[in-house]
Write an enzyme that holds these catalytic residues in place. Structure first.
Site, PDB file in Angstrom:
ATOM      1  CE1 TYR A  76      -3.171  -2.948   0.314  1.00 40.21           C
ATOM      2  CE2 TYR A  76      -3.212  -2.662   2.686  1.00 40.21           C
ATOM      3  CZ  TYR A  76      -3.616  -3.336   1.555  1.00 40.21           C
ATOM      4  OH  TYR A  76      -4.464  -4.402   1.680  1.00 40.21           O
ATOM      5  CG  HIS A 134      -0.673  -8.319  -0.143  1.00 37.88           C
ATOM      6  ND1 HIS A 134      -0.600  -7.061   0.367  1.00 37.88           N
ATOM      7  CD2 HIS A 134      -1.895  -8.410  -0.699  1.00 37.88           C
ATOM      8  CE1 HIS A 134      -1.734  -6.410   0.130  1.00 37.88           C
ATOM      9  NE2 HIS A 134      -2.537  -7.219  -0.515  1.00 37.88           N
TER      10      HIS A 134
END
Ligand SMILES: NC(=O)c1ccc[n+]([C@@H]2O[C@H](COP(=O)([O-])OP(=O)(O)OC[C@H]3O[C@@H](n4cnc5c(N)ncnc54)[C@H](OP(=O)(O)O)[C@@H]3O)[C@@H](O)[C@H]2O)c1
Length: 303
Positions: A76, A134
């Site tokens: 992010y 992730h």
């Protein structure tokens, strides 16, 4: 005490905030050269700053209203803002449960350790409570796991976990691991309830986190008569009903919102209880509609 026991003991939060990335600044495509230049200057000088301040304030507000779990991933790119928000909130570090994840890019580039240390530095932290990857990038995630174990052994990470793993991914990890995953995160909401996978995680004593827990406010839920009826019955919004359903399923919802009112609404779910019949009715909404990607069939390079 392991994490599963801690969840039952109330020592880890039952709901988390996942602020995601910073968002998008104005796009340049299909505009004249002059407009593009103007937008670029605006983004650089003003737009980005406004977004950053809004992001920091939103995370800070969430912490001050009671959220204690922050769900973050290096993918992010907003670690520094998270760090500033944590500092601004004044909440002692030990009261927080902060997660970060290894991006797919770091897995591909064999830079798990480097990326993690950068994230830690950007967030201004000495350790994270939970490190996950992730996505289980094919051919790479087992090596990633071994690197993550080293970070745990170095005392930089308290717990290890996974994201987007099917049963077969977990079985591969069990085969090679020194430390078993303690938390698993995957897509769960009433349109995609994932009951068998949740059951498997629980049998393995792995705490389950739900991402995309309100299905990104999907219209199919907004319009559902069942949820409208439950709104009246419990005097709660349908988003609160869904988040409460997650909690009663023993799952930690990680909801994204930068809006003060939504954050408040989403946190206000601990003063009522759905009865068994309504829990089953919400389970029955399931149409196996995945909104994100299937880890067995996706392009990891764009995630
Ligand atoms: N591991 C992974 O691969 C993965 C993938 C996806 C997501 N995640 C994690 O899960 C988090 C949440 O997932 P998500 O963003 O996909 O979906 P989500 O939380 O289901 O939906 C977020 C959307 O719902 C809106 N919203 C939130 N509360 C609301 C409310 N009370 N009323 C109306 N709208 C509301 C938000 O807008 P406002 O900002 O306006 O409130 C936002 O547009 C992410 O931020 C991330 O931390 C992980």
């Amino acid at each position: 005490m392991n994490l599963s026991e801690m969840l039952h003991d109330g020592a880890i939060p039952q709901i988390g905030i996942g602020p995601g990335g910073l968002g998008y600044t104005a796009k340049y495509s299909k505009k004249s050269k002059l407009v593009k230049l103007g937008l670029r200057v605006y983004n650089k000088l003003i737009g980005r700053k406004l977004l950053e301040n809004n992001y920091i304030n939103a995370v800070c507000n969430a912490l001050q209203m009671g959220y204690r779990l922050i769900d973050y991933s290096s993918a992010y790119g907003s670690g520094e803002l998270i760090g500033r928000a944590v500092k601004k909130s004044g909440i002692p570090r030990e009261e927080l449960f902060i997660t970060t994840r290894v991006s797919n890019k770091a897995q591909r580039n064999h830079q798990v350790r480097e990326e993690f240390l950068t994230s830690l530095h950007n967030m201004g932290l000495e350790y994270v409570d939970l490190l996950q990857f992730h996505w289980p990038v094919t051919g790479l995630y087992l090596d990633t796991w071994r690197e993550m174990e080293k970070l745990k052994e170095a005392g930089l990470v308290k717990h290890l976990g996974v994201a987007n793993c099917h049963q077969h991914h977990l079985e591969e990890i069990f085969r090679i691991c020194k430390y078993r995953p303690e938390v698993g995160q995957f897509e769960i909401h009433p349109l995609f309830t994932q009951k068998p996978l949740i059951q498997y995680y629980k049998e393995q004593d792995i705490v389950v986190e739900a991402y995309t827990p309100i299905a990104r406010y999907d219209d199919r839920l907004v319009r559902l008569p069942l949820l409208k009826r439950l709104e009246k019955k419990y005097n709660k919004t349908f988003v609160q009903i869904i988040l409460r359903w997650h909690v009663q399923c023993g799952v930690i919802p990680l909801v994204r919102s930068l809006s003060y009112n939504h954050q408040k609404e989403n946190f206000d779910i601990f003063d009522f209880e759905l009865d068994e019949e309504d829990m089953k009715a919400i389970d029955g909404i399931n149409i196996n509609s995945r909104l994100r990607y299937d880890p067995d069939n996706c392009d990891f390079s764009i995630l």
